[in-house]
Design a protein around this motif. Sequence first.
Motif, short mmCIF file in Angstrom:
data_model
loop_
_atom_site.label_atom_id
_atom_site.label_comp_id
_atom_site.label_asym_id
_atom_site.label_seq_id
_atom_site.Cartn_x
_atom_site.Cartn_y
_atom_site.Cartn_z
N THR A 313 0.84 -1.19 0.00
CA THR A 313 0.00 0.00 0.00
C THR A 313 0.88 1.24 0.00
O THR A 313 1.93 1.29 0.65
N PHE A 314 0.48 2.19 -0.78
CA PHE A 314 1.17 3.48 -1.00
C PHE A 314 1.02 4.34 0.26
O PHE A 314 -0.04 4.36 0.88
N PHE A 315 2.05 5.08 0.63
CA PHE A 315 2.00 5.83 1.89
C PHE A 315 2.67 7.19 1.73
O PHE A 315 3.88 7.28 1.54
N GLU A 316 1.85 8.24 1.82
CA GLU A 316 2.37 9.60 1.69
C GLU A 316 3.13 10.06 2.93
O GLU A 316 4.01 10.91 2.85
N ALA A 332 1.64 6.31 14.68
CA ALA A 332 2.46 5.53 13.73
C ALA A 332 2.20 4.04 13.90
O ALA A 332 2.08 3.30 12.91
N VAL A 333 2.11 3.57 15.13
CA VAL A 333 1.80 2.16 15.38
C VAL A 333 0.46 1.81 14.77
O VAL A 333 0.30 0.77 14.11
N ARG A 334 -0.52 2.68 14.96
CA ARG A 334 -1.87 2.39 14.47
C ARG A 334 -1.90 2.24 12.96
O ARG A 334 -2.50 1.32 12.43
N GLU A 335 -1.24 3.14 12.24
CA GLU A 335 -1.31 3.06 10.78
C GLU A 335 -0.63 1.82 10.25
O GLU A 335 -1.10 1.19 9.29
N ILE A 336 0.47 1.42 10.85
CA ILE A 336 1.17 0.21 10.40
C ILE A 336 0.35 -1.03 10.74
O ILE A 336 0.21 -1.94 9.91
N GLU A 337 -0.21 -1.07 11.94
CA GLU A 337 -1.02 -2.23 12.32
C GLU A 337 -2.30 -2.31 11.49
O GLU A 337 -2.75 -3.40 11.14
N ARG A 348 4.73 1.15 0.80
CA ARG A 348 5.61 1.89 -0.11
C ARG A 348 5.61 3.37 0.29
O ARG A 348 4.79 4.15 -0.17
N PRO A 349 6.51 3.78 1.19
CA PRO A 349 6.62 5.22 1.50
C PRO A 349 6.96 5.97 0.23
O PRO A 349 7.80 5.53 -0.56
N ASP A 610 -4.37 9.39 3.75
CA ASP A 610 -4.48 10.54 2.87
C ASP A 610 -3.17 11.31 2.80
O ASP A 610 -2.37 11.31 3.74
N GLY A 611 -2.99 11.96 1.68
CA GLY A 611 -1.92 12.93 1.53
C GLY A 611 -2.54 14.31 1.43
O GLY A 611 -3.76 14.48 1.57
N ASP A 612 -1.73 15.30 1.15
CA ASP A 612 -2.22 16.67 1.06
C ASP A 612 -2.88 16.91 -0.29
O ASP A 612 -4.03 17.30 -0.38
N TRP A 613 -2.13 16.60 -1.35
CA TRP A 613 -2.61 16.86 -2.70
C TRP A 613 -3.56 15.78 -3.18
O TRP A 613 -4.35 15.98 -4.10
N ILE A 614 -3.51 14.59 -2.58
CA ILE A 614 -4.36 13.48 -3.01
C ILE A 614 -5.40 13.15 -1.95
O ILE A 614 -5.68 11.99 -1.67
N LEU A 615 -5.99 14.16 -1.36
CA LEU A 615 -6.96 13.95 -0.30
C LEU A 615 -8.08 13.04 -0.79
O LEU A 615 -8.75 13.34 -1.77
#
Length: 987
Positions: A313-316, A332-337, A348-349, A610-615
């Motif tokens: 999974t893509f990660f901004e 950070a733990v939550r998003e990875i889990e 994929r950062p 979410d990212g900034d430009w790709i909300l």
Amino acid sequence: MKHSPFLFLLFALLSLQGMAQIDQISLNGKWEIIFDEKDEGVEGKWYLNNNFETHSAIRQIDVPSCWEEYEMNYEGVAFYRKKFFVPAEWKDKIIYLNFDAVNYVAECWFNNHVVDYHEGGFTPFSFRIDKLLKFGEENILTMRVVGPIILTDKRIDNMGRQETPQWRGGISGGIWQPVSITATGAVRINDVFIETDIHRKTASFTINLESNTVNSSEAELSLNIASPDGNIVTKKTANMSLAPGKNEASWVLDLPDVQLWSPENPYLYRAKIEVKYDGAVSDVWKHKFGMREFTIRNERFVLNNKPIYLKATFFEGLYPVRIGYPDSREMAVREIELAKEAGFNMIRPWRKPPPKMWLDLCDSIGMLTVGSNVVECMHRPVSTPYLAERVETEIRESIMRDRNRTCVVQWELFNEANRPVLQQMMHSMSVMAQDLDPGRLILDESGGTKGANFYLPHTANPMRFNDIHTYPGGQVTREQYDRLLMIGKTKEEREALGLGHLSVPGRNVQPNLMSFLSELGYASWPDLVENNKEFREHGNPLAPAAVTHQKLEQQAREAFKITGFNSAFPNLEDYCRAEQKIHGIANKRMIEATRANPTISGYCVHALTDGDWILGASLVDLWRNPKAYVYDMTKAANQPQIVSIRILPRTMYAEKGGRIEVTGINELESVNATVHLNIVDADGEIISSKSFEKNFQQGVSALFNEEIETAGMKGNYTLQVTLEDEYGNLLTQNERSFDIFAKDQLVKPKIKVAVLDNGERITAFLEDNGVEQIPFSTDIDLSVPVLVGSGKKGDQDFLNKIDEVKAFVDRGGFAVFLEVSGTQLTWGAPSPEPRPKDAGDDWRPMVHRVLQDMDVDKLPFSANMYATTGNYISRNHIVTDHAVFKGLPVNTLMSGIYENICADESICRPAKGKYLAGVITYDQQKNMDIMLRHYNGIGDVLWAADLLEVDRGNGKMLFSTLKLVPNLGKDPVADKLLYNMIELGLN
């Protein structure tokens, strides 16, 4: 000035709290800052303590932090100051000031003496400072930081707008990662490189030592490797003769009963290296590492000698408050889990090396990651004579920082690199990466503008493969599904399947090559109302994400009122959830199609957060709350055993029937299964049931492929598929809905129509279905509806006829324009402006447009069209309750039954008329300026019409961008809509 031993001890204890070693002091916390907006600090010598002290604009700032947390969108220069104490006992030690990252140029002074500088905003660096310190007294560190220039036309220190490598999620200027000072003896451990070999069961350590003695000396070096619980499993000690300066030791240690690291078993050994000099410990180095091997064999990714299907999974890496750095360790733990629980085995950062803390978590939680660097992002940074050097520096420093990471299994050097200067660097940078880190997989370019290559561990020659970016949109139709199945097939194979007319996704995609879909997905708005409540309660109103979300909610509410779509969705919350359902279905279908193609070795879903430009392109919003439909459906598609259902066609004529295909995808061992197929009607009643035994093979296999008889059926149905093992345990299940139209639902209009069309599809359809038609002429009766199709390019006679149709409407007639077209306004469209003479090689023609209301008098052939297929931006089509949709779902979003006729482009902001169907979305580039793209959030909300009803004179016109004409006679929804449009002429 001197301070009491008690005060110093208290300070030291507070500073060392939580630190692994006694010889390290954290400098995180409160600093002083002066924002040097006019870049006058150098001339004013603000780096000198007295000048800083007397400045009138001193403020406090937390370190680490980004400037945007304190000054909205601030960019340029700032001066920092930090006062701290160093123990008297450190007087004879070697002391370094360490920064994890400062964006972008850092210049340093200690106690009014110059130290050094560093360029590069995302990698660590250190300055030696022991000769500049006052031991046992207060020391003063001052810094000048030149941040990235992104939004303005400033030019500072020969750095202009977007000329430096940057992440696109924010400006992230300043000291945005942790700071510390460390003390060692005369011999320090400068660098350690760990290389593991799971076959020999060894770990190799290349240890770089720096001796600061004047003459050659002796030192004792020891290395212990412990299990996670601290028990020593192997160790080595040796005496070394050291020359002044750099020295190197290379040790190989056997690991008995070796435990391999994997996502299922993230087993980390603990390495500790200690160097003793002159009878005392001079330096200590600690690191956790895992034994694992990641490579490619037989066109499959392999982890520890076992094939692994990559589900990435893509990660901004954007955060709601701290922008580029996690708001907290818990977040950070939550998003990875959450990624792991959703069935992903890789993250994929994107275009930013993640903070060290985040990679520590991936190591310990068991998440494969792609090694990312901040080299470039879609024509950024702009080309200057410094570009190549800056790119090389970023790659080298990023690899040196993270090459001991177990979770980092490959380096991704470039992404969609279009410029010749970068393209010619790909091989040399790949070679450099191999030299720095020979045991890791290296990808030269994601997206493969010229074709992608992998460099396998310890292998000099590149391996060509297909690295594909594709965004099919919200409607994963039969065609989109087939396009994913075509990847890797030859032209002859595609033609044999009847798919030769379809294009293959991606660029430079070749048959018979290993393929990986490194970008795949769709988008939907997060729960804006709840998100903005969290921003108000816990956020920072200056942070870009807070501004973006609040703007989107405010402008969306206005757009719903302007278009009248609030009649379909009175509550914004309901609309967001409806978008998320379509997003979830789309993700699920894309993944199923991808996994049903045995030539594909994995995929990367865009995006985790979410990212900034790709909300909106995410499974999880910026506050790390899962978007329920998206998260759950993606999770279901990620499971090791799934079935993919195809009902062809999705929407059927009852008298024609269709076909059901069920494909099994099994990553586990083959198993005998009982397959249950149930067709359920709209009331939940089972109307057809079938069960049979089938071997659920490992890999991809056909489980069912039969015609379906639909005579006597009408309405909405669901096919439910369940697989059970021989003991009745559930293996997997799935379902897919479809619709059947009976003849009584497609009753032809009882009025004649006039047709103006240079093609034959409309005329042929009406003729086949017995609808009386006449050619359009100026003297037809006003009661006859007019259907207008398409004309041939440059056909002036046809254009004159259009004017006659408009005159007919002025007198009181009714006309339907079925194939509205015009100039498509979208990111990357050609610009009418000539190429500037001084344009560099990064210049790309763009439409610099202002989204003004479309003059409907110019329709249908001078329309401003907006591309609304959707990609990583949500562009969902709203259907209102209007007679044109009689007998079809209304007050909903187009999906399912509408998937074939859903518009690919829409009429951009017509000045008048009633919106019967259309889109509310946001523009991809703020203010339509490519220079601003990526870095300051989304553009303004815009709206567009798919079906527009306009009063003209005494009559009425209907303008459509729906894909009706190509689907007439193929999809009953197209037929139904055309019949309804004709009948509107009776009113």
